[in-house]
Design an enzyme around this catalytic site. Structure first.
Site, mmCIF file in Angstrom:
data_model
loop_
_atom_site.group_PDB
_atom_site.id
_atom_site.type_symbol
_atom_site.label_atom_id
_atom_site.label_comp_id
_atom_site.label_asym_id
_atom_site.label_seq_id
_atom_site.Cartn_x
_atom_site.Cartn_y
_atom_site.Cartn_z
ATOM 1 N N SER A 34 1.373 -1.242 0.640
ATOM 2 C CA SER A 34 0.064 -0.048 0.130
ATOM 3 C C SER A 34 0.641 0.697 0.322
ATOM 4 C CB SER A 34 -0.777 0.272 1.319
ATOM 5 O OG SER A 34 -1.552 -0.904 1.503
ATOM 6 N N SER A 49 1.716 5.099 -1.764
ATOM 7 C CA SER A 49 2.175 6.146 -3.068
ATOM 8 C C SER A 49 3.168 5.195 -3.924
ATOM 9 C CB SER A 49 2.772 7.179 -3.253
ATOM 10 O OG SER A 49 3.201 7.406 -1.884
ATOM 11 N N GLU A 77 -0.847 -5.338 5.500
ATOM 12 C CA GLU A 77 0.895 -5.497 4.444
ATOM 13 C C GLU A 77 1.652 -6.419 6.200
ATOM 14 O OE1 GLU A 77 1.225 -1.323 3.527
ATOM 15 O OE2 GLU A 77 1.622 -1.521 5.592
HETATM 16 O O1 5RP Z 1 2.790 1.555 5.080
HETATM 17 C C1 5RP Z 1 2.293 2.298 4.832
HETATM 18 C C2 5RP Z 1 0.595 2.124 4.554
HETATM 19 O O2 5RP Z 1 0.748 1.300 6.009
HETATM 20 C C3 5RP Z 1 3.071 2.402 3.106
HETATM 21 O O3 5RP Z 1 3.639 2.046 2.788
HETATM 22 C C4 5RP Z 1 3.799 3.588 3.539
HETATM 23 O O4 5RP Z 1 3.562 5.230 4.642
HETATM 24 C C5 5RP Z 1 4.917 3.934 2.509
HETATM 25 O O5 5RP Z 1 3.882 4.851 1.735
HETATM 26 P P1 5RP Z 1 4.697 5.532 0.670
HETATM 27 O O6 5RP Z 1 5.030 4.768 -0.565
HETATM 28 O O7 5RP Z 1 3.457 6.463 0.157
HETATM 29 O O8 5RP Z 1 5.662 6.273 1.280
#
Ligand code: 5RP
Length: 279
Positions: A76, A78, A152
């Site tokens: 999950s 971006s 996750e």
């Molecule tokens: O742990 C997560 C979600 O729960 C994401 O993988 C983490 O926050 C990194 O996100 P991004 O790729 O948007 O920086």
């Protein structure tokens, strides 16, 4: 999920053709990751970060996706948007199923024309890709910025290989977690009044129930209908020990400390290169 961003990036960098063979029978587009980058001096910070995410994700998929993969975990956040995009460009995408880590991840799988599977059906995952909020040189991770940490972690521990994708801001140069925004902790909602003081006894300086902000009055509700706490323990020298202590509290479902799970971490850098750390 930021669909408009995916569409915008795609229109800028539309893959030319599917002619390059990558570990038969998978076919990738000919466009190289480095050709997606521009000079750091002339590029605004936001697009540098975006290009870094894309470079890391594309290279991670290109170098790790097994030709024989049957079950693939999709994280999950971006950065994983670009993982799903790259996997969606594979010529053999009908030959494997993708396991999501939450609602956004499920949409990414569907939007990229990938086959959606449930972890209950496919508990053994060949490879999983996910983002992180911070990564140290031992590949200890802090995750949960997007409130998806439980699924996750379920996917990460079910995967034979777990690969992290991130931009340059996520690297911690010294061992241990420096993250100051607090360890994300998923809890059963009615346990918060007990768990918060318990966390303070373990050394948390502050503990906040994550709020929905302008999008929702009241707490964030996770994909599993739980609350999220952000507990600031300052710099964490031994993430595994802290995770074990928190996990033992009644009410705690899971923590955002991921230790001894990742085998590689790909970081997109400001100069367009990708740095790879291995466990
Ligand atoms: O742990 C997560 C979600 O729960 C994401 O993988 C983490 O926050 C990194 O996100 P991004 O790729 O948007 O920086």
């Amino acid at each position: 999920m930021n669909i408009s961003r995916v569409i915008a990036v795609r229109s800028l960098f539309t893959p030319r053709s599917f002619t390059k063979s990558f570990r038969f029978p998978i076919l990738f587009p000919t466009q190289s990751v480095s050709s997606l980058t521009t000079s750091a001096q002339s590029t605004p910070m936001s697009s540098l970060v975006e290009q870094a995410k894309k470079a890391a994700a594309y290279q991670a998929v290109d170098e790790n996706f097994p030709a024989t993969a049957k079950v693939v975990g999709i994280g999950s956040g971006s950065t994983v948007v670009y993982v799903a995009e790259r996997i969606g460009q594979l010529s053999n995408k009908d030959s494997f199923v993708c396991i999501p880590t939450g609602f956004q991840s499920k949409q990414l799988i569907i939007d990229n024309g990938l086959q959606l599977g449930a972890i209950e059906q496919f508990p053994e995952i060949d490879i999983a890709f996910d983002g992180a909020d911070e990564v140290d040189p031992a590949l200890n991770l802090i995750k949960g910025g997007g409130a998806c940490l439980f699924q996750e972690k379920l996917v990460a521990v079910s995967a034979k290989k777990f690969v992290v994708v991130a931009d340059y801001r996520k690297k911690s140069d010294s061992l241990g977690i420096q993250w100051t925004q607090g360890v994300p902790i998923e809890i059963v909602p009615n346990s918060y009044a007990k768990v918060i003081p318990d966390l303070k006894k373990l050394g948390a300086k502050t503990v906040n129930i994550r709020q929905g902000g302008s999008a929702k009055a009241g707490p964030v509700i996770t994909d599993n209908n739980n609350f999220l706490l952000d507990a600031d323990f300052g710099a964490i020298k031994d993430p595994k020990a802290l995770h074990d202590q928190i996990k033992a509290l009644v009410g705690v479902v899971e923590t955002g400390l991921f230790t001894e799970m990742a085998s590689k971490s790909y970081f997109g850098e400001q100069d367009g290169k990708v740095n790879v750390w291995s466990a």
